[in-house]
Scaffold this motif. Structure first.
Motif, PDB file in Angstrom:
ATOM      1  N   UNK A  97       0.790  -1.115  -0.357  1.00  0.00           N
ATOM      2  CA  UNK A  97       0.389  -0.055   0.632  1.00  0.00           C
ATOM      3  C   UNK A  97       0.835   1.139  -0.231  1.00  0.00           C
ATOM      4  N   UNK A  98       2.006   1.031   0.436  1.00  0.00           N
ATOM      5  CA  UNK A  98       3.224   2.575   0.444  1.00  0.00           C
ATOM      6  C   UNK A  98       3.055   2.799  -0.360  1.00  0.00           C
ATOM      7  N   UNK A  99       3.938   1.478  -1.563  1.00  0.00           N
ATOM      8  CA  UNK A  99       4.285   1.859  -2.531  1.00  0.00           C
ATOM      9  C   UNK A  99       3.189   2.807  -3.510  1.00  0.00           C
ATOM     10  N   UNK A 100       2.000   1.982  -3.347  1.00  0.00           N
ATOM     11  CA  UNK A 100       0.930   2.361  -4.121  1.00  0.00           C
ATOM     12  C   UNK A 100       0.922   4.207  -3.904  1.00  0.00           C
ATOM     13  N   UNK A 101       0.608   5.123  -2.563  1.00  0.00           N
ATOM     14  CA  UNK A 101       0.666   5.986  -2.033  1.00  0.00           C
ATOM     15  C   UNK A 101       1.973   6.736  -2.573  1.00  0.00           C
ATOM     16  N   UNK A 102       2.770   6.340  -2.741  1.00  0.00           N
ATOM     17  CA  UNK A 102       4.132   7.523  -2.728  1.00  0.00           C
ATOM     18  C   UNK A 102       3.789   7.231  -4.623  1.00  0.00           C
ATOM     19  N   UNK A 103       3.676   6.498  -5.114  1.00  0.00           N
ATOM     20  CA  UNK A 103       3.815   6.273  -6.832  1.00  0.00           C
ATOM     21  C   UNK A 103       2.252   7.733  -7.459  1.00  0.00           C
ATOM     22  N   UNK A 104       1.488   7.395  -6.341  1.00  0.00           N
ATOM     23  CA  UNK A 104       0.554   8.754  -6.550  1.00  0.00           C
ATOM     24  C   UNK A 104       0.841  10.065  -5.731  1.00  0.00           C
ATOM     25  N   UNK A 105       1.096  10.032  -4.500  1.00  0.00           N
ATOM     26  CA  UNK A 105       0.441  10.559  -3.884  1.00  0.00           C
ATOM     27  C   UNK A 105       1.853  11.454  -3.253  1.00  0.00           C
ATOM     28  N   UNK A 106       2.784  10.461  -2.303  1.00  0.00           N
ATOM     29  CA  UNK A 106       4.205  10.845  -1.939  1.00  0.00           C
ATOM     30  C   UNK A 106       3.584  11.453  -1.161  1.00  0.00           C
ATOM     31  N   UNK A 107       5.030  12.796  -1.117  1.00  0.00           N
ATOM     32  CA  UNK A 107       5.160  13.495   0.505  1.00  0.00           C
ATOM     33  C   UNK A 107       4.801  12.908   1.962  1.00  0.00           C
ATOM     34  N   UNK A 108       3.772  13.437   2.745  1.00  0.00           N
ATOM     35  CA  UNK A 108       3.527  13.027   4.018  1.00  0.00           C
ATOM     36  C   UNK A 108       2.819  11.527   4.059  1.00  0.00           C
ATOM     37  N   UNK A 109       2.138  12.125   2.803  1.00  0.00           N
ATOM     38  CA  UNK A 109       1.058  11.110   2.949  1.00  0.00           C
ATOM     39  C   UNK A 109       2.136   9.735   3.270  1.00  0.00           C
ATOM     40  N   UNK A 110       2.706   8.767   2.322  1.00  0.00           N
ATOM     41  CA  UNK A 110       3.618   8.128   2.425  1.00  0.00           C
ATOM     42  C   UNK A 110       3.398   7.768   3.959  1.00  0.00           C
ATOM     43  N   UNK A 111       4.162   8.547   4.723  1.00  0.00           N
ATOM     44  CA  UNK A 111       4.430   8.086   6.325  1.00  0.00           C
ATOM     45  C   UNK A 111       3.155   7.856   7.191  1.00  0.00           C
ATOM     46  N   UNK A 112       2.071   8.287   6.312  1.00  0.00           N
ATOM     47  CA  UNK A 112       0.649   8.081   6.969  1.00  0.00           C
ATOM     48  C   UNK A 112      -0.184   6.888   6.650  1.00  0.00           C
ATOM     49  N   UNK A 113       0.107   6.839   5.509  1.00  0.00           N
ATOM     50  CA  UNK A 113      -0.388   5.868   4.931  1.00  0.00           C
ATOM     51  C   UNK A 113       0.185   4.460   5.996  1.00  0.00           C
ATOM     52  N   UNK A 114       1.817   3.935   5.658  1.00  0.00           N
ATOM     53  CA  UNK A 114       3.053   3.185   6.248  1.00  0.00           C
ATOM     54  C   UNK A 114       2.123   3.807   8.163  1.00  0.00           C
ATOM     55  N   UNK A 115       1.780   4.005   8.906  1.00  0.00           N
ATOM     56  CA  UNK A 115       1.435   4.354   9.798  1.00  0.00           C
ATOM     57  C   UNK A 115       0.444   3.446  10.301  1.00  0.00           C
ATOM     58  N   UNK A 116      -0.532   4.198   9.749  1.00  0.00           N
ATOM     59  CA  UNK A 116      -1.893   3.385   9.872  1.00  0.00           C
ATOM     60  C   UNK A 116      -2.245   2.004   9.090  1.00  0.00           C
ATOM     61  N   UNK A 117      -1.202   1.571   8.156  1.00  0.00           N
ATOM     62  CA  UNK A 117      -1.206   0.622   8.180  1.00  0.00           C
ATOM     63  C   UNK A 117      -0.688  -1.112   8.846  1.00  0.00           C
ATOM     64  N   UNK A 118       0.593   0.102   8.980  1.00  0.00           N
ATOM     65  CA  UNK A 118       1.050  -1.529  10.021  1.00  0.00           C
ATOM     66  C   UNK A 118       0.403  -1.465  11.361  1.00  0.00           C
ATOM     67  N   UNK A 119       0.223  -0.732  11.441  1.00  0.00           N
ATOM     68  CA  UNK A 119      -0.084  -0.314  13.041  1.00  0.00           C
ATOM     69  C   UNK A 119      -1.499  -1.160  13.265  1.00  0.00           C
ATOM     70  N   UNK A 120      -2.906  -0.445  12.412  1.00  0.00           N
ATOM     71  CA  UNK A 120      -3.829  -2.029  12.267  1.00  0.00           C
ATOM     72  C   UNK A 120      -3.102  -3.400  11.721  1.00  0.00           C
ATOM     73  N   UNK A 121      -2.635  -3.391  11.202  1.00  0.00           N
ATOM     74  CA  UNK A 121      -1.952  -5.116  11.288  1.00  0.00           C
ATOM     75  C   UNK A 121      -1.635  -5.413  11.918  1.00  0.00           C
ATOM     76  N   UNK A 122      -0.384  -4.769  12.967  1.00  0.00           N
ATOM     77  CA  UNK A 122       0.007  -5.705  13.813  1.00  0.00           C
ATOM     78  C   UNK A 122      -1.470  -5.921  14.524  1.00  0.00           C
ATOM     79  N   UNK A 123      -2.195  -4.352  15.433  1.00  0.00           N
ATOM     80  CA  UNK A 123      -3.758  -4.846  16.354  1.00  0.00           C
ATOM     81  C   UNK A 123      -4.141  -5.638  15.760  1.00  0.00           C
ATOM     82  N   UNK A 124      -4.682  -5.977  14.789  1.00  0.00           N
ATOM     83  CA  UNK A 124      -5.563  -6.720  14.359  1.00  0.00           C
ATOM     84  C   UNK A 124      -4.768  -8.537  15.170  1.00  0.00           C
ATOM     85  N   UNK A 125      -3.826  -8.210  14.215  1.00  0.00           N
ATOM     86  CA  UNK A 125      -2.832  -9.727  15.056  1.00  0.00           C
ATOM     87  C   UNK A 125      -2.904  -9.948  16.872  1.00  0.00           C
TER      88      UNK A 125
END
Length: 465
Positions: A97-125
């Motif tokens: 997901x981070x690579x996709x956001x980096x390709x289309x939006x870039x900037x701080x949104x990539x870090x926000x995506x990573x924080x949201x995605x991997x934070x969610x994944x850790x929580x789910x496990x």
């Protein structure tokens, strides 16, 4: 010895021919069926059995309308995300997901995506570790209630069961990557259909008359639970990265990954919506405003005990597989970073062939063995320390649903299609983003209220009675 990470190598592709895809990686084997199985594994969790509680807070009409509305929204945004799998100019694959956001939006949104995605994944496990142990505890309690009566004081320790779940995950975590999980997802899909069907059948046998609920905070939480129950965007890109796609003009060409992913999303969302409506509405009809949070583990039913045992066993098996679906992106993210930082390290980058009794020759990577085992141990320990973590998970879901399921897919779609500002389509998409943001914020408030209640009753290392 063989390198763990296969990087793009044009000469290798030419030499190996059909053994590699267009990016130089090992040939993908994902199909419409395996992608659909991954989605159903990610979406239909044991939470389907709590939808009766959600419907009880919202009522028949509002509950059903919200269910269908968020099914449509999740499918709509998933198609946008599927179209963004390849980079806009080069057509290069994006593997997460981070690579996709980096390709289309870039900037701080990539870090926000990573924080949201991997934070969610850790929580789910972590949440799945707790939920699996609750289902296993319910099996012991069901047998106890059958033997001693429904009013008996039956207590089963959940900590040995969490430890057993963790040991199982340590073994399964050595599966090389997402591409090899198809068999687990197919098993999990069968299990989810089994326990959801049993829940529906038991609810049909216990129908009752009801009145509507007016508990405002629970209504917010219920609306959020329904919205988040469809969210699989957190692993959509990783699932799509497994799909076989032959990009040439021969007769053996397969459909593009985005088309396969859209069909898989439609099949997955349609199937889950059917089960959600049946479980939610029939469960509400059976229990009314007293609908339990989970009518299998909270003992909405006591008999037939053997059927409840089987359903809870199906939940546990499903969660064993689902844990891997959500953990693999975390594993691969860290391993990719470490391979890039220390490419010459044999400990990190090399696979070794080892003969294991009964299994034969297996590829072992020592860094993968240590890192993945450590992650599973840590999530298991956190689950043991914080048995109310599922309340925290509700808050995490509220905070990550909006950016991952709605905001990023819509923003990337606007960028990809070059939709002009203030056109009707642009305004409609922005309104969708705004409405979903409001739902997330209200659900977050409801989750915080529920979390406060859980913390007040918190007892460290106390059995989940």
């Amino acid at each position: 010895m063989k390198s763990y990470a296969t990087e793009y190598n044009p000469s290798a592709v030419e030499t190996a021919g059909n053994n590699f895809d267009d990016d130089g990686r090992e040939k993908r084997t994902g199909t419409l069926m395996t992608a659909t199985a991954h989605i159903i594994t990610a979406v239909i969790g044991s939470g389907v059995l709590s939808l009766a509680w959600a419907i009880a807070q919202l009522g028949w009409v509002a509950g059903t309308v919200i269910l269908v509305t968020f099914a449509v929204i999740n499918y709509f945004t998933s198609t946008m995300l599927a179209d963004c799998y390849r980079s806009p100019d080069t057509g290069i694959r994006n593997y997460n997901y981070m690579d996709v956001v980096r390709a289309y939006l870039g900037g701080w949104k990539v870090k926000l995506c990573g924080l949201a995605q991997y934070g969610s994944l850790v929580g789910i496990t972590i949440g799945y570790t707790i939920t699996a142990s609750i289902s296993l505890v319910a099996i012991g309690k069901a047998n106890c209630f059958h033997d001693k009566g429904h009013d008996a004081k039956c207590s089963v320790s959940n900590y040995p069961l969490m430890a057993a779940f963790g040991i199982t995950q340590i073994v399964l975590s050595q599966i090389h990557n997402f591409h090899k999980l198809s068999f687990l997802s197919i098993i999990a899909t069968v299990m989810s259909f089994s326990y959801a069907s049993i829940g529906i059948g038991l609810a049909l046998a216990a129908l009752a008359n009801v009145t509507a609920s007016d508990k405002i905070w629970r209504s917010f939480q219920a609306a959020g639970d329904i919205a988040f129950s469809y969210a699989f965007s957190v692993v959509l890109v990783e699932i799509q990265a497994c799909i076989l796609s032959i990009r040439d003009d021969t007769l053996r060409s397969s459909p593009p990954e985005n088309k396969v992913m859209k069909k898989a999303s439609l099949a997955g969302v349609s199937t889950t919506t059917g089960f959600y409506i049946l479980c939610g509405c029939i469960g509400y009809a059976a229990f009314g405003n007293q609908a339990p949070g989970d009518f299998l583990t909270d003992f909405g039913f006591y008999e037939p005990y053997w059927l409840i045992d089987f359903a809870n066993a199906c939940i546990a098996v499903h969660l064993i597989a689902a844990y891997q679906v959500f953990a693999q992106p975390i594993f691969q993210f860290i391993e990719k970073k470490c391979n890039k930082a220390w490419p010459e390290s044999n400990f990190i980058a090399k696979d070794y062939s080892i003969n294991i009794p009964l299994l034969g020759k297996c590829r072992i990577n020592f860094f993968r063995l240590v890192w993945r085992s450590t992650y599973v141990i840590l999530t298991t320990v956190v689950a043991m320390i914080f048995p109310f973590f599922n309340a925290i998970l509700g808050l995490i879901g509220a905070l990550t649903f909006w950016p991952l399921t709605v905001y990023f897919p819509v923003e990337m779609h606007i960028s990809q299609k070059k939709i002009k500002k203030y056109t009707m389509r642009w305004i409609g998409l922005k309104l969708l983003v705004l409405v979903c943001l409001v739902v997330s914020l209200l659900a977050a408030v409801g989750s915080i209220v529920g979390l406060i209640s859980s913390v007040k009753a918190y007892k460290p290392f106390h059995n989940l009675d």
